[in-house]
Design a protein around this motif. Structure first.
Motif, PDB file in Angstrom:
ATOM      1  N   VAL A  42      -6.938 -29.779  35.693  1.00 21.19           N
ATOM      2  CA  VAL A  42      -8.260 -30.280  35.282  1.00 21.19           C
ATOM      3  C   VAL A  42      -9.364 -29.242  35.487  1.00 21.19           C
ATOM      4  N   PRO A  43      -9.499 -28.607  36.662  1.00 18.68           N
ATOM      5  CA  PRO A  43     -10.570 -27.612  36.810  1.00 18.68           C
ATOM      6  C   PRO A  43     -10.376 -26.371  35.930  1.00 18.68           C
ATOM      7  N   VAL A  44      -9.128 -25.952  35.750  1.00 23.30           N
ATOM      8  CA  VAL A  44      -8.874 -24.785  34.893  1.00 23.30           C
ATOM      9  C   VAL A  44      -9.258 -25.104  33.453  1.00 23.30           C
ATOM     10  N   LEU A  45      -8.869 -26.281  32.989  1.00 25.55           N
ATOM     11  CA  LEU A  45      -9.211 -26.707  31.633  1.00 25.55           C
ATOM     12  C   LEU A  45     -10.724 -26.835  31.462  1.00 25.55           C
ATOM     13  N   ALA A  46     -11.426 -27.292  32.478  1.00 29.76           N
ATOM     14  CA  ALA A  46     -12.884 -27.390  32.418  1.00 29.76           C
ATOM     15  C   ALA A  46     -13.519 -26.009  32.260  1.00 29.76           C
ATOM     16  N   GLU A  47     -12.987 -25.006  32.961  1.00 30.48           N
ATOM     17  CA  GLU A  47     -13.506 -23.628  32.839  1.00 30.48           C
ATOM     18  C   GLU A  47     -13.288 -23.092  31.424  1.00 30.48           C
ATOM     19  N   ILE A  48     -12.118 -23.364  30.858  1.00 26.89           N
ATOM     20  CA  ILE A  48     -11.807 -22.872  29.516  1.00 26.89           C
ATOM     21  C   ILE A  48     -12.681 -23.551  28.473  1.00 26.89           C
ATOM     22  N   ARG A  49     -12.940 -24.824  28.641  1.00 28.39           N
ATOM     23  CA  ARG A  49     -13.742 -25.568  27.659  1.00 28.39           C
ATOM     24  C   ARG A  49     -15.218 -25.204  27.696  1.00 28.39           C
ATOM     25  N   ASP A  50     -15.714 -24.671  28.810  1.00 25.56           N
ATOM     26  CA  ASP A  50     -17.133 -24.330  28.930  1.00 25.56           C
ATOM     27  C   ASP A  50     -17.362 -22.909  28.423  1.00 25.56           C
ATOM     28  N   GLU A 101      -5.914 -32.490  25.276  1.00 25.97           N
ATOM     29  CA  GLU A 101      -5.618 -32.540  26.709  1.00 25.97           C
ATOM     30  C   GLU A 101      -4.849 -31.322  27.207  1.00 25.97           C
ATOM     31  N   HIS A 102      -4.316 -30.512  26.303  1.00 24.64           N
ATOM     32  CA  HIS A 102      -3.542 -29.330  26.706  1.00 24.64           C
ATOM     33  C   HIS A 102      -4.331 -28.032  26.608  1.00 24.64           C
ATOM     34  N   GLY A 103      -5.494 -28.046  25.987  1.00 23.30           N
ATOM     35  CA  GLY A 103      -6.269 -26.826  25.836  1.00 23.30           C
ATOM     36  C   GLY A 103      -7.128 -26.856  24.608  1.00 23.30           C
ATOM     37  N   LEU A 104      -7.386 -25.683  24.052  1.00 23.87           N
ATOM     38  CA  LEU A 104      -8.197 -25.615  22.844  1.00 23.87           C
ATOM     39  C   LEU A 104      -7.707 -24.517  21.923  1.00 23.87           C
ATOM     40  N   VAL A 105      -8.034 -24.685  20.645  1.00 28.10           N
ATOM     41  CA  VAL A 105      -7.689 -23.718  19.604  1.00 28.10           C
ATOM     42  C   VAL A 105      -9.008 -23.223  19.015  1.00 28.10           C
ATOM     43  N   THR A 106      -9.086 -21.921  18.786  1.00 27.92           N
ATOM     44  CA  THR A 106     -10.309 -21.335  18.236  1.00 27.92           C
ATOM     45  C   THR A 106      -9.985 -20.498  17.001  1.00 27.92           C
ATOM     46  N   THR A 107     -10.980 -20.336  16.165  1.00 29.34           N
ATOM     47  CA  THR A 107     -10.909 -19.378  15.067  1.00 29.34           C
ATOM     48  C   THR A 107     -11.934 -18.308  15.367  1.00 29.34           C
ATOM     49  N   MET A 108     -11.504 -17.053  15.322  1.00 37.80           N
ATOM     50  CA  MET A 108     -12.398 -15.936  15.634  1.00 37.80           C
ATOM     51  C   MET A 108     -12.626 -15.093  14.397  1.00 37.80           C
ATOM     52  N   PHE A 109     -13.857 -14.694  14.227  1.00 37.00           N
ATOM     53  CA  PHE A 109     -14.253 -13.775  13.165  1.00 37.00           C
ATOM     54  C   PHE A 109     -14.770 -12.521  13.856  1.00 37.00           C
ATOM     55  N   MET A 110     -13.996 -11.439  13.780  1.00 32.02           N
ATOM     56  CA  MET A 110     -14.357 -10.192  14.448  1.00 32.02           C
ATOM     57  C   MET A 110     -14.899  -9.219  13.410  1.00 32.02           C
ATOM     58  N   GLY A 111     -16.200  -8.991  13.440  1.00 25.67           N
ATOM     59  CA  GLY A 111     -16.819  -8.116  12.451  1.00 25.67           C
ATOM     60  C   GLY A 111     -16.627  -8.684  11.061  1.00 25.67           C
ATOM     61  N   LYS A 112     -16.217  -7.842  10.149  1.00 24.25           N
ATOM     62  CA  LYS A 112     -15.997  -8.270   8.768  1.00 24.25           C
ATOM     63  C   LYS A 112     -14.521  -8.442   8.453  1.00 24.25           C
ATOM     64  N   GLY A 113     -13.682  -8.462   9.493  1.00 27.31           N
ATOM     65  CA  GLY A 113     -12.245  -8.601   9.298  1.00 27.31           C
ATOM     66  C   GLY A 113     -11.834 -10.031   9.003  1.00 27.31           C
ATOM     67  N   GLN A 114     -10.557 -10.213   8.814  1.00 28.15           N
ATOM     68  CA  GLN A 114      -9.993 -11.526   8.544  1.00 28.15           C
ATOM     69  C   GLN A 114     -10.114 -12.419   9.782  1.00 28.15           C
ATOM     70  N   PRO A 115     -10.374 -13.701   9.595  1.00 26.85           N
ATOM     71  CA  PRO A 115     -10.395 -14.605  10.747  1.00 26.85           C
ATOM     72  C   PRO A 115      -8.987 -14.761  11.317  1.00 26.85           C
ATOM     73  N   PHE A 116      -8.906 -14.997  12.602  1.00 27.47           N
ATOM     74  CA  PHE A 116      -7.601 -15.262  13.196  1.00 27.47           C
ATOM     75  C   PHE A 116      -7.706 -16.389  14.205  1.00 27.47           C
ATOM     76  N   GLU A 117      -6.583 -17.054  14.390  1.00 26.54           N
ATOM     77  CA  GLU A 117      -6.524 -18.202  15.282  1.00 26.54           C
ATOM     78  C   GLU A 117      -6.121 -17.745  16.667  1.00 26.54           C
ATOM     79  N   SER A 118      -6.780 -18.304  17.653  1.00 23.95           N
ATOM     80  CA  SER A 118      -6.499 -17.989  19.038  1.00 23.95           C
ATOM     81  C   SER A 118      -6.638 -19.279  19.830  1.00 23.95           C
ATOM     82  N   GLY A 119      -6.418 -19.219  21.114  1.00 30.86           N
ATOM     83  CA  GLY A 119      -6.616 -20.407  21.908  1.00 30.86           C
ATOM     84  C   GLY A 119      -5.990 -20.313  23.270  1.00 30.86           C
ATOM     85  N   PHE A 120      -6.084 -21.419  23.994  1.00 31.48           N
ATOM     86  CA  PHE A 120      -5.542 -21.521  25.340  1.00 31.48           C
ATOM     87  C   PHE A 120      -4.829 -22.849  25.474  1.00 31.48           C
ATOM     88  N   SER A 121      -3.686 -22.831  26.114  1.00 35.58           N
ATOM     89  CA  SER A 121      -3.014 -24.096  26.429  1.00 35.58           C
ATOM     90  C   SER A 121      -2.643 -24.071  27.902  1.00 35.58           C
TER      91      SER A 121
END
Length: 126
Positions: A42-50, A101-121
């Motif tokens: 729970v505390p680790v997930l709270a840190e990741i979500r903030d 409840e297991h984490g989060l998934v993100t989409t990142m746009f780095m500069g003008k490159g292609q977006p990519f999916e990242s995340g934490f579980s």
């Protein structure tokens, strides 16, 4: 004229080999990296979500001063964003696209490159 026919046959054969090899290559590549964190879920997930705290522990944001975070009201809401300019001047954006409840998934746009999916579980190990 006698030389053209073997060259065309050779070129055609080489083209077919290259097409066959490229058809075996995957359309997307997935990489994975994990880190063992000694703590409760729970505390680790709270840190990741903030997203406001990411600059304290995420190496991607090292040395970045102009971080803008827009959080959605609920901690499990999607659509929260973070924007920053990297050390080379590239404009970057991260959008939370899934939060469960297991984490989060993100989409990142780095500069003008292609977006990519990242995340934490998060999973508890014994």
């Amino acid at each position: 004229m006698r030389l053209i026919k073997p060259v065309l046959i050779g070129f055609t054969g080489l083209s077919l080999v290259l097409i066959a090899i490229s058809s075996l290559m995957p359309g997307a590549v997935t990489t994975s990296k994990w880190v063992m964190v000694h703590g409760e879920t729970v505390p680790v997930l709270a840190e990741i979500r903030d997203l406001r705290k990411w600059s304290e522990w995420n190496g991607l944001l090292t040395g970045v001063n102009d971080i803008t975070v827009n959080l959605k009201p609920g901690q499990t809401d999607t659509g929260s964003t973070m924007s920053w300019t990297d050390q080379r001047g590239g404009k970057n954006t991260l959008i939370v696209t899934e939060n469960n409840e297991h984490g989060l998934v993100t989409t990142m746009f780095m500069g003008k490159g292609q977006p990519f999916e990242s995340g934490f579980s998060i999973e508890k190990r014994h």
